[in-house]
Each structure stands twice: as C-alpha cells, then as structure tokens.
Scaffold this active site. Structure first.
Site, PDB file in Angstrom:
ATOM      1  N   GLY A 204     -13.860 -59.219 -22.966  1.00 26.83           N
ATOM      2  CA  GLY A 204     -13.039 -58.573 -23.998  1.00 26.83           C
ATOM      3  C   GLY A 204     -12.644 -59.574 -25.074  1.00 26.83           C
ATOM      4  N   SER A 205     -11.421 -59.413 -25.567  1.00 28.25           N
ATOM      5  CA  SER A 205     -11.021 -60.138 -26.778  1.00 28.25           C
ATOM      6  C   SER A 205     -10.936 -61.655 -26.653  1.00 28.25           C
ATOM      7  CB  SER A 205      -9.674 -59.607 -27.253  1.00 28.25           C
ATOM      8  OG  SER A 205      -9.796 -58.231 -27.529  1.00 28.25           O
ATOM      9  N   THR A 206     -10.900 -62.192 -25.445  1.00 22.96           N
ATOM     10  CA  THR A 206     -10.850 -63.655 -25.330  1.00 22.96           C
ATOM     11  C   THR A 206     -12.102 -64.281 -25.947  1.00 22.96           C
ATOM     12  OG1 THR A 206     -11.718 -63.404 -23.090  1.00 22.96           O
ATOM     13  CG2 THR A 206      -9.362 -63.792 -23.289  1.00 22.96           C
TER      14      THR A 206
ATOM     15  N   LYS B  82     -13.293 -63.534 -28.711  1.00 22.15           N
ATOM     16  CA  LYS B  82     -13.116 -63.664 -30.162  1.00 22.15           C
ATOM     17  C   LYS B  82     -12.803 -65.109 -30.562  1.00 22.15           C
ATOM     18  CE  LYS B  82     -11.640 -58.875 -30.572  1.00 22.15           C
ATOM     19  NZ  LYS B  82     -10.480 -57.979 -30.415  1.00 22.15           N
TER      20      LYS B  82
END
Lengths: 573, 110
Positions: free
Chosen positions: A287-289, A291
């Site tokens: 997920g967003s980690t 990014k």
C-alpha cells in the site's frame, strides 16, 4: 620286586605329569598362538568400550551476552521389563514422577523386552525425584536437551532444535554447522565390575562443544517490540502482525517480532506452519508505504521536486478504465503534500512521470523482488512483475503499493536506506561466532549492498516523511521530543474466492525511522487483518511505532533532538 | 656384584608393578574427578538456564507491575535532555545526558 614296582609307579606318575604338562602346553599354545587373535579381540570387547560422544550444541546469546538458547544434560528414563517382579507396582511408583500416564507405563513395563524408553529428556528436578525412588529395573541416561530460557521471546528468529539436537528452523537451522558439537569415537577401558577406568589413549580428549553465536538482537528491545505488537494485535482482533527494528547504519536487526508467537520449549505440541517467520517469508501488498520509494525515485531522477504542484483531480481519476480514488478530495497540492496526504492519484501521476523502466529500476535498487540475503532460512523474494508486462494501470497501481508483493524485511531495509543517506545495507542477525571458551572466531561486519539515491535526495525524502508524522496521515507515530520520519500504509488484500480486492481484508502498516536527522532506529509495524474495517495504518500501526520507538530510545539513552527546557520536562518544579 | 644385579632386577620389577598399579589408581581418580566435573557442569548449566529464565524482561516487568505496584512511564513522561557543556561539563568534555522524569515528585523519595 618291590623296587621294580616302585620304579613302575614313578614312571607312571612321570607319564601322568608329562601328559598333564603336555595338555597344559597344548592348551597354552592353542590359546596363545592358534586362537590368539580371536581371544585378544574378545578380551578387547570385554574390557574396552567404544562410545560415540558428541559435544554439546553451542549457546545463542543476544548482543549483551544474555542467554537465549543453550543445551543442558537432562535425564531420560528407561526400563528393563524382563527384570521386574511387579510391573504394576513399579508403574504406580513411576507415575508420581514421570509425565506419562499410569496405563502407558504399565503397558510398556509388561512388554517382553530387555529395554524400553519410558520418558525422554525430563526436567532435572524430575530426574532428582526419580533418583530418590531408586527402583530396580529402571535406569537413567543423560541426554542433551535444548532450552530456550526466555520462552516465546524471539522464537521465530531462533527457530528450534529437534529431539536429536539438529536445527530445524531459524538461526538454529541456518547456523547448524557452527552450533553442532563435535562428534568423536572414544575407546574407554573397563574393569571387572564394568566401571570405566580411563581412556585407552591418554592423549584422547573430550569432544568440543559447538560454537557460541552472538546475535545483533537486543533482548530488551525484542521484549518491548513483542509486548507492544501482541497488545496491538489482540486489541485490533487482527489475524497476525510483525515488527522489525533495524539499526539503519549497519543493517543489524535489533528486534524481530511476529505475532502469534510460540514457545520453542514445547516443540512437540507445535504446528509446523506456526514456526514460519512471517517477517521474512511472507509477501504482502504494502500500500501507501511504497509511495516513499516512488517519491525518492522521482526526486532523484528530477521528475518531481518537493514544491512541484500536482493536481489531485478532486479525489477521482480514471486510468486505463480503472477508477482511482483518494480518501481526501484534493485540488492542487505540492509533491510533498502528495506523500503527506497519501494521495493515490498524486502517486499514480508520479509513477507515470517516471515511466515503467525507471520505476522498475528503482524498485530493484531498493531491493524489491529479490532476497535481502538476511542470514535466516526461508526468506521470500516478494513479487515484482516483469516491467515489460506493465501497462499504465500497473504503473499507477505499483506507485500506490498495489500489484506488488514485498516482505516486511525488504520494506524496512528500503526505509533504512533512506535513513542511511541512500545506502542500502544487508540486514543480519548474527554478529559474532565464538568458540565454547568465548574466544572470537568470526566477526560479521556490516555490508553495504549499494547506493540507491544521493544523500541530498535522502534528506529531501526524510523532510517529506517528517511531514507525514507532523501533519499528515501518520501523526499517531509521533514521539515526544523526537523528529520522526515515516509513512503509513493501508492495503486491501486479494480475496481468494473472488480474486478481487477485498473490502474487508487489509493490511495496515507504518514504516519509519527516528530521530529523523540522525536515525538510530528504522522500524516497520504490520498489523494484518484487523477486525475493524475502518482501521488504517495511521490509527493502528503508527501508535505501535510511537510506543516502541519511545521506549527503545529511552532504553538506548538517545537524547531528545528538540530543545527541552527544565520547566517543560518537570512541570512540578 | 651378582647380588646387586639381582636386587636391581627385583627393584625394577617392583617399580614396574607399582607403576602399573598406580596408573590404575590414578585412572580411577581421574574418572571420579571427571564424574564430579560433569555433575558440576550440569549444575552450572542448570543455574545458567534458571538465571536466564528468571531475568527475562517479561518476568521482571510482570513482577514490577503486579507485585511491586510499579508502572511504565506514560508517553512523554521520560525526556532525555542534554545539559549545556558550559554549565555542567562532563569528564570527557562531551555534553552530559540527563534522564528526567516529567512527573517526578521529590517528596516521594524523602
């Protein structure tokens, strides 16, 4: 006449004596010459005993020398059923001491055999109680047993040793050749009573113990990590969880916790699947980690600057017939805000600005899709698809941390590279090998894998990630008095039935490092499958990061990196 | 001269026999000491395991909280501060690190 009779008797006597003497001589020649070899061998078998001896398995200690696993000789009990007068009575007496049912004991002791194991590798106290009984037809031999005195602490990293002392999982398996004691055959001499007198050759020495392993793990940090993780997993009613704490400068693993834990002392009752160290074996969609890595690549390549303005499409954008949503409907925002607000649309646009080839190159450079080569068995590689198969949708998805599988150790190593001015280190858990006497045999030096990004880019990413904690999605990861850099992640998981992203199954995580300007710890916290469908990395994993970070920094005596006045520190004064 | 040679021979035989007997005696002694050593090593290992298990952090924390009524400092209660070198210089010239408990009450110590 009388004299001839007397002579005859003398001759007869002489003849008898000669015959007797001849017989003795014949027997002597038979024994000493003709059968010498065979009899000598038989005598050897009677008064010499060849035993196979094995040195005890080596000890495993933490970085401060605290014992985590060691061998101890414990009693194993056997019976000689053929010599027992009353098996029932003996079984009754034994049942008060041995952890075996009375029926089983009696059944074993009634067998028509000369040897039967009754219980193996008992506790020393049970052995002492058995000694006090002094039963006929019951014997005790000492065998090595592996003890893990801290119980479930660090169990997934230590692994286990089997009944015969062989490493089955974890460090026990990976370092088998160092830990295993030396095997040696020794010839002992016995007297008429069967007692050992001394080794046949006085030069014989006892077999050497296995080597001692010194881990990079700190028992106290491990305890803090396990305690906080267990509390969070239990509170969230989650399926599982893991925490890894690294020293970002060296790659040394300070703690590696996996929930649910297990007690390696109770190996017989364990399910094999439970022993698996999910922190290094299991891939998850981060997920967003992810990014943070995409941001680092974009800044390094000049595709973005922290101040570059990105349009948030008011929270909805379609890429290759797939609609991407943001949890916050944003218009124009800076690139730094894209990361701090964890905008999926902003991340997708960043990924597309980089292009598939460059994005893949950085994912590879950060270590995704390949083993970190940590010195533990069973490490997973994760899953990074071939970039040739990537379309626009894949680039967008990967930039948001979907359509890619990473292991927790890969992710925390990548963040440690950001903390370490862009240099990726090889994570490791064994720092030294020592002999049984404590003399150093081998020291493991920190190993640089490669430079991934420049120090300037690493500093820029760190500043952006600090914003995630001060005013972004990860405010709950804040630690009073310290600058924290990190990123939250909440990733939907694939539903195995529908093969689509589930709306109720997700992984929440927080990855970061602290203090941001001079990092001492890089840490990942993963809570997998929480019951609450509204839970996120920011609400579940970030507080665990904060709690562990604060306790560990205090334990390590790391001074606060923000000015604190005495009035602030002690309001009662 | 003959008597001397015979005596010497007898002495040599006695010495040989004595040496063999003494070797066996020392052999038993070595074995007894080895057994004692093994017992002591077992006791040492047992004590090491016991010490390690009794000093486990989770046990200490449990005893501290449940038996002694202690509690972990809450978030923000312990702050590390660096005193200025000019005010309180440490021996090696580096700034001294002081641990300060936020809710520390001096009267409780008295």
């Amino acid at each position: 006449m009388a004299s001839s009779g007397s002579r005859l008797r003398r001759y007869a006597l002489l003849l008898v004596l000669l015959a007797g003497f001849g017989l003795v001589m014949f027997r002597l020649v038979t024994l000493q010459v003709l059968q010498a070899e065979e009899l000598s061998a038989r005598a050897g078998r009677q008064h010499e005993k060849t035993v196979s001896l094995e040195g005890p398995r080596g000890t495993i200690v933490d970085r401060h020398g605290k014992v985590l696993a060691m061998n101890m000789e414990v009693p194993s009990v056997f019976g000689i059923p053929t010599t027992l007068e009353s098996p029932a009575k003996t079984a009754r007496q034994l049942s008060s001491v041995l952890p075996v049912k009375l029926d089983d004991l009696e059944r074993k002791l009634r067998q028509d055999r000369s040897f039967v194991w009754l219980a193996r590798k008992l506790d020393p106290e049970q052995g002492r109680r058995l000694d006090r009984l002094s039963l006929d037809g019951i014997g005790v031999v000492m065998e090595g047993r592996r003890f893990y005195p801290k119980g479930p602490l660090l169990a997934h990293v230590l692994g286990v040793a089997g009944m015969d002392g062989e490493g089955l999982e974890g460090v026990e398996y990976r370092y088998e050749s160092y830990l295993r004691g030396e095997k040696r055959m020794m010839v002992l001499q016995r007297d008429a009573l069967g007692r050992t007198v001394f080794p046949k050759s006085l030069a014989e020495r006892s077999p050497v113990s296995g080597h001692q392993l010194v881990l990079t793990i700190d028992e106290v940090i491990q305890y803090i990590a396990e305690k906080e993780l267990e509390a969070a997993v239990s509170q969230a009613q989650a399926k599982s969880g893991s925490v890894i704490v690294l020293d970002p400068e060296s790659g040394a693993v300070l703690a590696m916790a996996v929930s649910p834990a297990f007690d390696p002392n109770a190996l017989s009752v364990l399910n094999k699947g439970r022993l698996q160290n999910a922190a290094i074996t299991d891939a998850y969609e981060p997920g967003s980690t992810m990014k943070a890595m995409v941001a680092a690549a974009a800044l390094e390549e000049g595709a973005m600057k922290p101040t570059t303005m990105v349009f948030g499409e008011h929270g909805r954008m379609t890429i290759a017939n797939t609609v991407i949503h943001d949890h916050e409907k944003s218009g124009w925002m800076s690139f730094a805000q894209v990361i701090q607000k964890s905008s999926n649309i902003g991340a997708a646009k960043t990924g597309m600005a980089l292009g598939g080839q460059r994005l893949y190159r950085y994912l590879e450079a950060f270590g995704f899709g390949q083993r970190t080569e940590i010195d533990l068995p069973g490490e997973g590689v994760g899953l990074v698809k071939n970039p040739k198969a990537w379309g626009r949708r894949s680039i967008a998805s990967i930039s948001m941390g979907q359509e890619i599988g990473v292991t927790p150790i890969q992710m925390v190593s990548a963040f440690a590279a950001l903390a370490n001015e862009g240099i990726l280190m090889k994570p490791y858990v064994v720092s030294e090998v020592r002999d049984a006497g404590g003399h150093l045999l081998k020291r493991v030096a920190p190993q640089v894998k490669r430079r991934v990004i420049s120090p300037e880019t690493a500093h820029s990413v760190t500043k952006i990630l600090e914003g995630v904690v001060t005013h972004g999605t990860g405010t709950e990861a804040a630690i009073p008095g310290f600058r924290v850099a990190g990123k939250t992640g909440t990733a939907q998981q694939i539903d195995q039935k529908t093969h689509r992203y589930s709306r109720s199954r997700f992984v929440t995580s927080f990855v970061g490092y602290v203090p941001a300007d001079n990092p001492r710890l890089a840490m990942i916290v993963i809570i997998d499958g929480p019951k609450d469908k509204r839970a996120s990395g920011g609400s579940l994993a970030a507080p665990v990061f904060s709690s562990i970070g604060e306790q560990v920094l205090s334990y390590l005596n790391v001074s606060t990196d923000r000015p604190v006045t005495l009035a602030m520190a002690m309001p009662n004064f | 001269m003959k008597i001397f040679t015979v005596l010497l021979g007898v002495c040599l035989v006695f010495m040989f026999v004595w040496e063999r007997v003494d070797m066996v005696r020392v052999g038993y002694q070595i074995e007894r000491l080895k057994r004692d050593k093994t017992v002591l090593e077992r006791q040492r290992d047992e004590l090491r395991v016991k010490f390690s298990s009794l000093s486990a952090s989770n046990r200490i924390a449990k005893l501290a909280t449940e038996k002694l009524g202690m509690s972990l400092p809450q978030q923000g209660q312990v702050i590390m501060v660096q005193s200025r070198p000019s005010v309180t210089p440490s021996a090696d010239g580096a700034p001294a690190v002081v641990r300060v408990a936020k809710n520390y009450l001096p009267s409780r110590r008295d």
